[in-house]
Design an enzyme around this catalytic site. Structure first.
Site, PDB file in Angstrom:
ATOM      1  N   TYR A   1       8.333   4.756  -0.435  1.00 40.35           N
ATOM      2  CA  TYR A   1       6.946   5.156  -0.659  1.00 40.35           C
ATOM      3  C   TYR A   1       6.154   4.099  -1.418  1.00 40.35           C
ATOM      4  O   TYR A   1       5.048   3.718  -1.004  1.00 40.35           O
ATOM      5  CB  TYR A   1       6.893   6.494  -1.389  1.00 40.35           C
TER       6      TYR A   1
ATOM      7  N   GLU B   1       0.255  -1.024   2.311  1.00 38.16           N
ATOM      8  CA  GLU B   1      -0.972  -0.530   2.939  1.00 38.16           C
ATOM      9  C   GLU B   1      -2.195  -1.000   2.167  1.00 38.16           C
ATOM     10  O   GLU B   1      -3.179  -1.486   2.751  1.00 38.16           O
ATOM     11  CB  GLU B   1      -0.951   0.998   2.995  1.00 38.16           C
TER      12      GLU B   1
END
Length: 281
Positions: A203, A210
């Site tokens: 994560y 991102e």
């Protein structure tokens, strides 16, 4: 944003019809296979090879049916970046090669397929909050089509590589877990552990990558240069800022789910036999 954690129908409820169950099994199995293929394509680049796929070419004829306004939006943009992103890419390139040319042909269709998860919620196939599902799915689609596809200089970015690997390594066990659960053939304990443990590492890598991919499309800000930013630049900067709290929300949710499914919590020991998934969710 990080991977979605949709809940499947509870065993205590009426549950989906046989046709819907078969459809969801096929959807999850296909998605798992697609993400596994993305991993294969990326690893081929690390091995000094270049695997390719014609999947993307299959969808190209459909472009004539896309509204002109959308086609215009997807038009490649000139290179716009900043000193921080340039320096970071220079530092990471020796460790993470560019994988866009080998992977995007498979990444684009398999990630776009996830848009059906919104429809699954609307039709009641799965029990997930609609707003959360929309945000989680759309954030990935924005990155794939609104950022990577529009800004060619991201194609050689090492954080593109870390982003797609984090996505794929998260999604393969997630979709495989759901497919096996729906099929009722039993989920191996090791797959359950992977599904609810690897997020600790994947994560942060995925969400960080991102944000960095999006940041690389924002112009330089030092020396007051932010004053000439466009509205789109400010929107992207705002999205980069909210990535951190967004990560914490998903991180906290997965930690709660891990305690429920793996039985790790007060009065329980790590490694205890996983609880039945349908009971946990």
């Amino acid at each position: 944003m990080p991977s979605k954690d949709h809940k499947q129908p509870s065993a205590r409820s009426r549950g989906p019809s046989l046709a819907v169950r078969f459809y969801l099994i096929a959807f999850n199995a296909l998605s798992a296979a697609g993400w596994a293929y993305v991993i294969y394509l990326a690893l081929a680049v690390f091995r000094g090879q270049r695997a390719s796929s014609s999947i993307y070419d299959f969808f190209k004829p459909l472009a004539s049916y896309v509204p002109t306004s959308i086609v215009t939006f997807l038009t490649p943009q000139p290179k716009i970046t900043n000193h921080f992103s340039t320096a970071l890419a220079y530092f990471l390139h020796p460790y993470f090669p560019a994988t866009y040319e080998s992977t995007f042909s498979a990444l684009a269709p398999v990630q776009s397929l996830a848009a059906l998860e919104i429809l699954h919620v609307l039709l009641g196939f799965v029990r997930s909050p609609l707003p959360t599902t929309v945000v989680q799915v759309s954030s990935r689609l924005i990155l794939v089509w609104g950022i990577v596809e529009r800004f060619p200089h991201t194609h050689s970015s090492p954080v593109y590589t870390t982003m797609i690997l984090a996505w794929a390594l998260t999604e393969v066990p997630r979709y495989a877990y759901y497919a096996l659960s729906l099929a009722g053939c039993g989920v191996p304990a090791w797959l359950t552990w992977i599904r609810y443990s690897t997020f600790y590492v994947l994560y942060p890598i995925g969400a960080g990558s991102e944000a960095l991919v999006m940041l690389s499309t924002i112009p330089e800000w030092s020396g007051g240069k932010w004053a000439v930013w466009s509205v789109e630049d400010w929107v992207k900067a705002g999205l980069v800022v909210i990535w951190v709290p967004g990560l914490w929300v998903m991180y906290s949710h997965m930690m709660r789910m891990r305690r429920k499914v793996l039985g790790v919590g007060k009065g329980q020991k790590l490694g205890a036999k996983p609880k039945d998934r349908l009971k946990a969710e």
